[in-house]
Structure formats: structure tokens, C-alpha cells
Write an enzyme that holds these catalytic residues in place. Structure first.
Site, PDB file in Angstrom:
ATOM      1  N   ASP A   1       0.780  -1.346   0.025  1.00  0.00           N
ATOM      2  CA  ASP A   1       0.032  -0.074  -0.043  1.00  0.00           C
ATOM      3  C   ASP A   1       0.839   1.183   0.252  1.00  0.00           C
ATOM      4  O   ASP A   1       0.439   2.311   0.612  1.00  0.00           O
ATOM      5  CB  ASP A   1      -0.923  -0.135   1.197  1.00  0.00           C
ATOM      6  CG  ASP A   1      -1.898  -1.114   1.430  1.00  0.00           C
ATOM      7  OD1 ASP A   1      -1.725  -2.035   0.028  1.00  0.00           O
ATOM      8  OD2 ASP A   1      -2.693  -1.301   2.144  1.00  0.00           O
TER       9      ASP A   1
ATOM     10  N   TRP B   1      -0.862   1.936   6.285  1.00  0.00           N
ATOM     11  CA  TRP B   1       0.021   2.240   7.551  1.00  0.00           C
ATOM     12  C   TRP B   1       0.552   1.187   8.747  1.00  0.00           C
ATOM     13  O   TRP B   1       0.100   0.036   8.417  1.00  0.00           O
ATOM     14  CB  TRP B   1      -1.006   3.047   8.355  1.00  0.00           C
ATOM     15  CG  TRP B   1      -1.393   4.294   7.422  1.00  0.00           C
ATOM     16  CD1 TRP B   1      -0.878   5.209   6.585  1.00  0.00           C
ATOM     17  CD2 TRP B   1      -2.669   4.975   7.416  1.00  0.00           C
ATOM     18  NE1 TRP B   1      -1.454   6.155   6.059  1.00  0.00           N
ATOM     19  CE2 TRP B   1      -2.811   5.979   6.715  1.00  0.00           C
ATOM     20  CE3 TRP B   1      -4.020   4.591   8.179  1.00  0.00           C
ATOM     21  CZ2 TRP B   1      -3.947   6.805   6.429  1.00  0.00           C
ATOM     22  CZ3 TRP B   1      -4.990   5.382   7.733  1.00  0.00           C
ATOM     23  CH2 TRP B   1      -5.161   6.486   7.030  1.00  0.00           C
TER      24      TRP B   1
ATOM     25  N   ALA C   1      -2.071  -0.793  10.558  1.00  0.00           N
ATOM     26  CA  ALA C   1      -3.194  -1.665  10.105  1.00  0.00           C
ATOM     27  C   ALA C   1      -2.464  -2.589   9.051  1.00  0.00           C
ATOM     28  O   ALA C   1      -2.158  -3.796   9.063  1.00  0.00           O
ATOM     29  CB  ALA C   1      -4.238  -1.050   9.485  1.00  0.00           C
ATOM     30  N   CYS C   2      -2.099  -1.991   8.128  1.00  0.00           N
ATOM     31  CA  CYS C   2      -1.607  -2.879   6.889  1.00  0.00           C
ATOM     32  C   CYS C   2      -0.100  -3.501   6.891  1.00  0.00           C
ATOM     33  O   CYS C   2       0.202  -4.274   6.232  1.00  0.00           O
ATOM     34  CB  CYS C   2      -1.818  -1.905   5.659  1.00  0.00           C
ATOM     35  SG  CYS C   2      -3.357  -1.265   5.242  1.00  0.00           S
ATOM     36  N   VAL C   3       0.565  -3.156   8.150  1.00  0.00           N
ATOM     37  CA  VAL C   3       1.842  -3.741   8.355  1.00  0.00           C
ATOM     38  C   VAL C   3       1.398  -4.689   9.534  1.00  0.00           C
ATOM     39  O   VAL C   3       1.882  -5.783   9.606  1.00  0.00           O
ATOM     40  CB  VAL C   3       2.913  -2.732   8.836  1.00  0.00           C
ATOM     41  CG1 VAL C   3       3.941  -3.476   9.304  1.00  0.00           C
ATOM     42  CG2 VAL C   3       3.278  -1.812   7.623  1.00  0.00           C
TER      43      VAL C   3
END
Length: 225
Positions: free
Chosen positions: A18, A112, A115-117
Site C-alpha cells: 500500500d 499504515w 493496520a496494513c503492516v
């Protein structure tokens, strides 16, 4: 090259999640231009050492926008895996891309951090992978959010690293001439004071020619305003 707990070009896979326009708008824990610089340096590091790269994007058309063009330039032939889920580990295509490499160490960065990490890091660890989170190629909406996310993934077993640390760990021996010049090019382009010091040592101490970068050509529109 010995492994013994370290990253090598043969034992890891990189995953960038992302790194898109809308996602970087919300980042405030790190200077955005520095974040781009670090992420591109990290991507080039994987390319130099032929480490598999998995790129992934979320809601490209409806919200987040395309992958940064700077990353596209490094990996023009790698198509990002498009998702709807915040958690890449919920996306079978993403997990299968990691699985197909046959590698159990994941070098992970994304936007971010909270969340996405965090979500794929925690679940990949649960599934038996070692995860190395590249702290300075991740960003979040606040310093508090980033630090809390890093504490969570570390408690889950992730290993925090920086992008330059990863580059140097993959090279590790300056006698490895096959990648030396490419590593030095990354250093001089993306490593600030370190890169300036390398350039100085090359030219002033070793009397090497000055580094030549591509000449700048201004882009002018031929269309009317």
C-alpha cells in the site's frame, strides 16, 4: 555467506504493501519525501540482490490511487496484487505469492504501520514465518500510532530493521564485487551523508571519476493551457 539468523539474498522475500498516494497523505510520523526515498532504496536493494518482491495495493480505483511511480520504475514488470482487505494476509493471492517463493523470512514495509503492516506481520508470524519490519519504510497517522504498532509486532515476534541495515546485511562483505557497484550506487543516491562521504572518498582519496547521474531534462507540456 553464513546465515545464522541473518538475512541473505537466498533466504528472504520482500513485501511492500500500500505505498500509494492516498495512504501517504495521512502519514505524519516521518517526512513523506524521506519515506519515499527510504522505500525506493529498499526496493532497489531487493532488485540488486535478486530477492523476490511482492507488491500489493488496496482499493486502487476507488480510494488509494496507484502504486507510487517511483516504485513502478524499480519494478516495472511486477504487477501489484490488488486487494479489498486491509489485512494482506486475508488475501489468498498475496499469501500464495509469498508461499510460492519457498522462503520463510519476510522483509515487510507498508502504509499504515498500525493496520496494513501489523495485521499481516502478526498473522504471518502465527503461520510460521519470520517477519522483519522495515521501520523507516513504514508510515502512520501519528508517531504514537507508529510506535504502538511497532511495539505490538515486536511483542508478536517481529524484528525491527531499517532499510539501510537490510541493504548492508544482504551485501555484508565488500569483497563481493558482483553487487558492490550497485550497492554503492544506492548508497550515493539514497543515503544522504553516508552517500556524500562515499562520493568524497572515491574522488578525493582514491581519485576516481565523479559519479555521473542522468542529465536532467525539463518536462514541458505541448498542450495549450
Amino acid at each position: 555467506m553464513s546465515e545464522k539468523g541473518l538475512l541473505t539474498p537466498d533466504n528472504c522475500v520482500f513485501a511492500l504493501i500500500d505505498h500509494q498516494g492516498q495512504m501517504i497523505f495521512g502519514v505524519s510520523n516521518i517526512d513523506r519525501q524521506l519515506l519515499i526515498n527510504n522505500t525506493v532504496g529498499l526496493a532497489k536493494s531487493a532488485r540488486v540482490f535478486n530477492v523476490p518482491m511482492v507488491l500489493s495495493t488496496v482499493e486502487t480505483k476507488s480510494f488509494s490511487g496507484p502504486l507510487w511511480p517511483q516504485l513502478r520504475a524499480v519494478y516495472p514488470n511486477v504487477e501489484p496484487i490488488e486487494r479489498t482487505s486491509m489485512n494482506a494476509w486475508d488475501d489468498e493471492n498475496f499469501v500464495e505469492a509469498i508461499r510460492q517463493t519457498g522462503r520463510k523470512k519476510i522483509v515487510l514495509a507498508g502504509l499504515w504501520t498500525e493496520a496494513c503492516v501489523t495485521y499481516p506481520a502478526v498473522q504471518a508470524i502465527h503461520d510460521g514465518y519470520e517477519v522483519y519490519v522495515v521501520v523507516d519504510a513504514c508510515g502512520d497517522v501519528s508517531q504514537v500510532a507508529h510506535e504502538a504498532a511497532m511495539q505490538r509486532v515486536i511483542q508478536a515476534g517481529a524484528k525491527p530493521v531499517t532499510w539501510l541495515q537490510v541493504l548492508l546485511e544482504l551485501q555484508r562483505d565488500w569483497a563481493l564485487r558482483g553487487t558492490y557497484d550497485a550497492v554503492m550506487d544506492i548508497v550515493k543516491t539514497h543515503c544522504g551523508a553516508y552517500g556524500a562521504g562515499v562520493e568524497y572518498a572515491y574522488t578525493m582519496v582514491h581519485h576516481a571519476p565523479e559519479t555521473k547521474f542522468p542529465e536532467y531534462e525539463p518536462v514541458f507540456s505541448t498542450a495549450g493551457h
